[in-house]
Motif scaffolding. Structure first.
Motif, PDB file in Angstrom:
ATOM      1  N   MET A   1     -34.045  17.459 -15.072  1.00 26.70           N
ATOM      2  CA  MET A   1     -34.767  16.346 -14.760  1.00 26.70           C
ATOM      3  C   MET A   1     -33.974  15.380 -14.087  1.00 26.70           C
ATOM      4  O   MET A   1     -32.812  15.013 -14.222  1.00 26.70           O
ATOM      5  N   THR A   2     -34.548  14.881 -12.866  1.00 32.25           N
ATOM      6  CA  THR A   2     -34.098  13.758 -12.416  1.00 32.25           C
ATOM      7  C   THR A   2     -34.607  12.264 -12.552  1.00 32.25           C
ATOM      8  O   THR A   2     -35.908  12.212 -12.571  1.00 32.25           O
ATOM      9  N   ALA A   3     -33.664  11.386 -12.776  1.00 26.81           N
ATOM     10  CA  ALA A   3     -33.946  10.393 -13.137  1.00 26.81           C
ATOM     11  C   ALA A   3     -33.735   9.393 -12.046  1.00 26.81           C
ATOM     12  O   ALA A   3     -32.830   9.490 -11.388  1.00 26.81           O
ATOM     13  N   PRO A   4     -34.432   8.062 -11.978  1.00 23.76           N
ATOM     14  CA  PRO A   4     -34.023   7.197 -10.683  1.00 23.76           C
ATOM     15  C   PRO A   4     -32.594   6.557 -11.020  1.00 23.76           C
ATOM     16  O   PRO A   4     -32.124   6.687 -12.034  1.00 23.76           O
ATOM     17  N   ALA A   5     -31.924   6.302  -9.920  1.00 25.48           N
ATOM     18  CA  ALA A   5     -30.647   5.922  -9.771  1.00 25.48           C
ATOM     19  C   ALA A   5     -30.534   4.649 -10.630  1.00 25.48           C
ATOM     20  O   ALA A   5     -31.262   3.861 -10.606  1.00 25.48           O
ATOM     21  N   GLY A   6     -29.644   4.619 -11.465  1.00 21.87           N
ATOM     22  CA  GLY A   6     -29.334   3.350 -12.263  1.00 21.87           C
ATOM     23  C   GLY A   6     -30.149   3.670 -13.486  1.00 21.87           C
ATOM     24  O   GLY A   6     -30.311   2.506 -14.185  1.00 21.87           O
ATOM     25  N   ALA A   7     -30.939   4.524 -13.806  1.00 22.10           N
ATOM     26  CA  ALA A   7     -31.736   4.551 -15.161  1.00 22.10           C
ATOM     27  C   ALA A   7     -30.961   5.367 -16.127  1.00 22.10           C
ATOM     28  O   ALA A   7     -30.278   6.281 -15.990  1.00 22.10           O
TER      29      ALA A   7
ATOM     30  N   HIS B   1     -24.209   0.657 -18.581  1.00 20.89           N
ATOM     31  CA  HIS B   1     -23.531   1.039 -19.697  1.00 20.89           C
ATOM     32  C   HIS B   1     -24.605   0.532 -20.988  1.00 20.89           C
ATOM     33  O   HIS B   1     -25.086  -0.585 -21.182  1.00 20.89           O
ATOM     34  N   SER B   2     -24.423   1.334 -22.060  1.00 19.37           N
ATOM     35  CA  SER B   2     -25.310   1.194 -23.214  1.00 19.37           C
ATOM     36  C   SER B   2     -24.396   1.028 -24.560  1.00 19.37           C
ATOM     37  O   SER B   2     -23.074   1.590 -24.460  1.00 19.37           O
ATOM     38  N   LYS B   3     -24.641   0.047 -25.263  1.00 19.13           N
ATOM     39  CA  LYS B   3     -24.021  -0.178 -26.374  1.00 19.13           C
ATOM     40  C   LYS B   3     -24.924  -0.439 -27.652  1.00 19.13           C
ATOM     41  O   LYS B   3     -26.001  -0.964 -27.368  1.00 19.13           O
ATOM     42  N   LEU B   4     -24.447  -0.056 -28.792  1.00 18.48           N
ATOM     43  CA  LEU B   4     -25.159  -0.256 -29.963  1.00 18.48           C
ATOM     44  C   LEU B   4     -25.222  -1.903 -30.208  1.00 18.48           C
ATOM     45  O   LEU B   4     -24.188  -2.685 -30.280  1.00 18.48           O
ATOM     46  N   HIS B   5     -26.460  -2.544 -30.375  1.00 13.81           N
ATOM     47  CA  HIS B   5     -26.759  -3.600 -30.546  1.00 13.81           C
ATOM     48  C   HIS B   5     -26.965  -3.797 -32.049  1.00 13.81           C
ATOM     49  O   HIS B   5     -26.373  -4.919 -32.719  1.00 13.81           O
ATOM     50  N   ARG B   6     -27.897  -2.935 -32.785  1.00 15.74           N
ATOM     51  CA  ARG B   6     -28.163  -3.036 -34.052  1.00 15.74           C
ATOM     52  C   ARG B   6     -28.455  -1.983 -34.560  1.00 15.74           C
ATOM     53  O   ARG B   6     -29.143  -1.106 -33.933  1.00 15.74           O
ATOM     54  N   LEU B   7     -28.413  -1.785 -35.842  1.00 16.22           N
ATOM     55  CA  LEU B   7     -28.977  -0.802 -36.734  1.00 16.22           C
ATOM     56  C   LEU B   7     -29.771  -1.277 -37.836  1.00 16.22           C
ATOM     57  O   LEU B   7     -29.402  -2.056 -38.586  1.00 16.22           O
ATOM     58  N   TYR B   8     -31.181  -0.761 -37.913  1.00 13.89           N
ATOM     59  CA  TYR B   8     -31.991  -1.090 -38.901  1.00 13.89           C
ATOM     60  C   TYR B   8     -31.928   0.107 -39.756  1.00 13.89           C
ATOM     61  O   TYR B   8     -32.301   1.064 -39.584  1.00 13.89           O
ATOM     62  N   ALA B   9     -31.409  -0.118 -40.961  1.00 15.74           N
ATOM     63  CA  ALA B   9     -31.186   0.823 -42.006  1.00 15.74           C
ATOM     64  C   ALA B   9     -32.464   1.602 -42.539  1.00 15.74           C
ATOM     65  O   ALA B   9     -33.523   0.720 -42.184  1.00 15.74           O
ATOM     66  N   PRO B  10     -32.583   2.802 -43.043  1.00 19.46           N
ATOM     67  CA  PRO B  10     -34.010   3.156 -43.425  1.00 19.46           C
ATOM     68  C   PRO B  10     -34.462   2.208 -44.510  1.00 19.46           C
ATOM     69  O   PRO B  10     -33.998   1.726 -45.322  1.00 19.46           O
ATOM     70  N   GLY B  11     -35.836   1.926 -44.233  1.00 18.22           N
ATOM     71  CA  GLY B  11     -36.475   0.933 -44.922  1.00 18.22           C
ATOM     72  C   GLY B  11     -36.536  -0.511 -44.553  1.00 18.22           C
ATOM     73  O   GLY B  11     -37.286  -1.400 -45.128  1.00 18.22           O
ATOM     74  N   GLU B  12     -35.461  -0.954 -43.727  1.00 20.15           N
ATOM     75  CA  GLU B  12     -35.457  -2.307 -43.169  1.00 20.15           C
ATOM     76  C   GLU B  12     -36.556  -2.511 -42.302  1.00 20.15           C
ATOM     77  O   GLU B  12     -36.808  -1.525 -41.276  1.00 20.15           O
ATOM     78  N   GLU B  13     -37.122  -3.675 -42.276  1.00 19.94           N
ATOM     79  CA  GLU B  13     -38.216  -3.957 -41.181  1.00 19.94           C
ATOM     80  C   GLU B  13     -37.884  -3.967 -39.840  1.00 19.94           C
ATOM     81  O   GLU B  13     -36.806  -4.823 -39.422  1.00 19.94           O
TER      82      GLU B  13
ATOM     83  N   ASP C   1     -28.215  -2.791 -22.663  1.00 20.60           N
ATOM     84  CA  ASP C   1     -27.416  -2.684 -21.452  1.00 20.60           C
ATOM     85  C   ASP C   1     -26.581  -3.889 -21.245  1.00 20.60           C
ATOM     86  O   ASP C   1     -26.687  -4.947 -22.096  1.00 20.60           O
ATOM     87  N   PRO C   2     -25.878  -4.283 -20.277  1.00 19.70           N
ATOM     88  CA  PRO C   2     -24.923  -5.541 -20.350  1.00 19.70           C
ATOM     89  C   PRO C   2     -25.762  -6.712 -20.377  1.00 19.70           C
ATOM     90  O   PRO C   2     -25.273  -7.948 -20.505  1.00 19.70           O
ATOM     91  N   HIS C   3     -27.013  -6.714 -19.875  1.00 18.79           N
ATOM     92  CA  HIS C   3     -28.000  -7.829 -19.881  1.00 18.79           C
ATOM     93  C   HIS C   3     -28.764  -8.135 -21.250  1.00 18.79           C
ATOM     94  O   HIS C   3     -29.770  -8.907 -21.299  1.00 18.79           O
ATOM     95  N   MET C   4     -28.443  -7.230 -22.227  1.00 19.38           N
ATOM     96  CA  MET C   4     -28.944  -7.376 -23.458  1.00 19.38           C
ATOM     97  C   MET C   4     -30.660  -6.725 -23.422  1.00 19.38           C
ATOM     98  O   MET C   4     -31.437  -7.148 -24.377  1.00 19.38           O
ATOM     99  N   ASN C   5     -30.800  -6.016 -22.232  1.00 23.01           N
ATOM    100  CA  ASN C   5     -32.178  -5.397 -22.412  1.00 23.01           C
ATOM    101  C   ASN C   5     -32.040  -4.118 -23.192  1.00 23.01           C
ATOM    102  O   ASN C   5     -31.174  -3.348 -23.061  1.00 23.01           O
TER     103      ASN C   5
END
Length: 164
Positions: A1-7, A118-130, A51-55
């Motif tokens: 599968m080929t994704a667009p550049a930068g995706a 670059h992708s980084k973990l922003h937040r984890l919603y634990a099971p059952g957390e809204e 991503d680095p822009h918080m998207n």
């Protein structure tokens, strides 16, 4: 599968297997599976990557089994406690959530491929957390890989990786 550049691209099942196996130190089995979808009677964990822009650029959903078994295996917690969390308690202990946080943090490496932001973990919603409504709407995106996993001596679970 080929994704667009930068995706951000979805990882292959083999990459997920290799990552989980290296992380928990056990030969984790990974196969195509059903989508992980939150429901009132089926709590799921949701990891949000940005991503680095918080998207938001990727999501990882795990059912209670995958959440408990990967986290417990990483932290070397007894399999019986993880199985009790899934079969009797219906929720994770604080220590299991802490270990799961480390699991999903390491899984961010699956999205960091050459040319992708670059992708980084922003937040984890634990099971059952809204989960906030804007994120809940992203969970059903079609650009996804759905996997069934088994952590030896712990148990089976399901994991979905989603590119919104």
């Amino acid at each position: 599968m080929t994704a667009p550049a930068g995706a951000v691209q979805l990882p292959a099942a083999k990459d997920v297997r290799d990552m989980l196996t290296g992380l928990v130190g056990k030969p984790v089995t990974v196969a195509p599976g059903d989508p992980v979808t939150p429901a009132p009677d089926r709590p799921v964990s949701v990891a949000v990557y940005v991503d680095p822009h918080m998207n938001v650029n990727a999501l990882c959903l795990m059912d209670l089994g995958a959440s408990a078994y990967t986290g417990s295996a990483l932290a070397l917690l007894p399999p019986g406690g993880a199985q009790d969390a899934v079969e009797e308690d219906g929720e994770l202990s604080g220590m299991q959530v802490e270990a799961l946080h480390e699991v999903v943090n390491v899984l961010s490496a699956l999205f960091n491929t050459p040319g992708a932001p670059h992708s980084k973990l922003h937040r984890l919603y634990a099971p059952g957390e809204e989960v906030p409504g804007d994120l809940a709407g992203m969970l059903a995106a079609f650009n996804r890989v759905d996997l069934a996993i088994e952590v030896p001596t712990y148990g089976k679970g399901a994991l979905s990786l989603v590119i919104p």
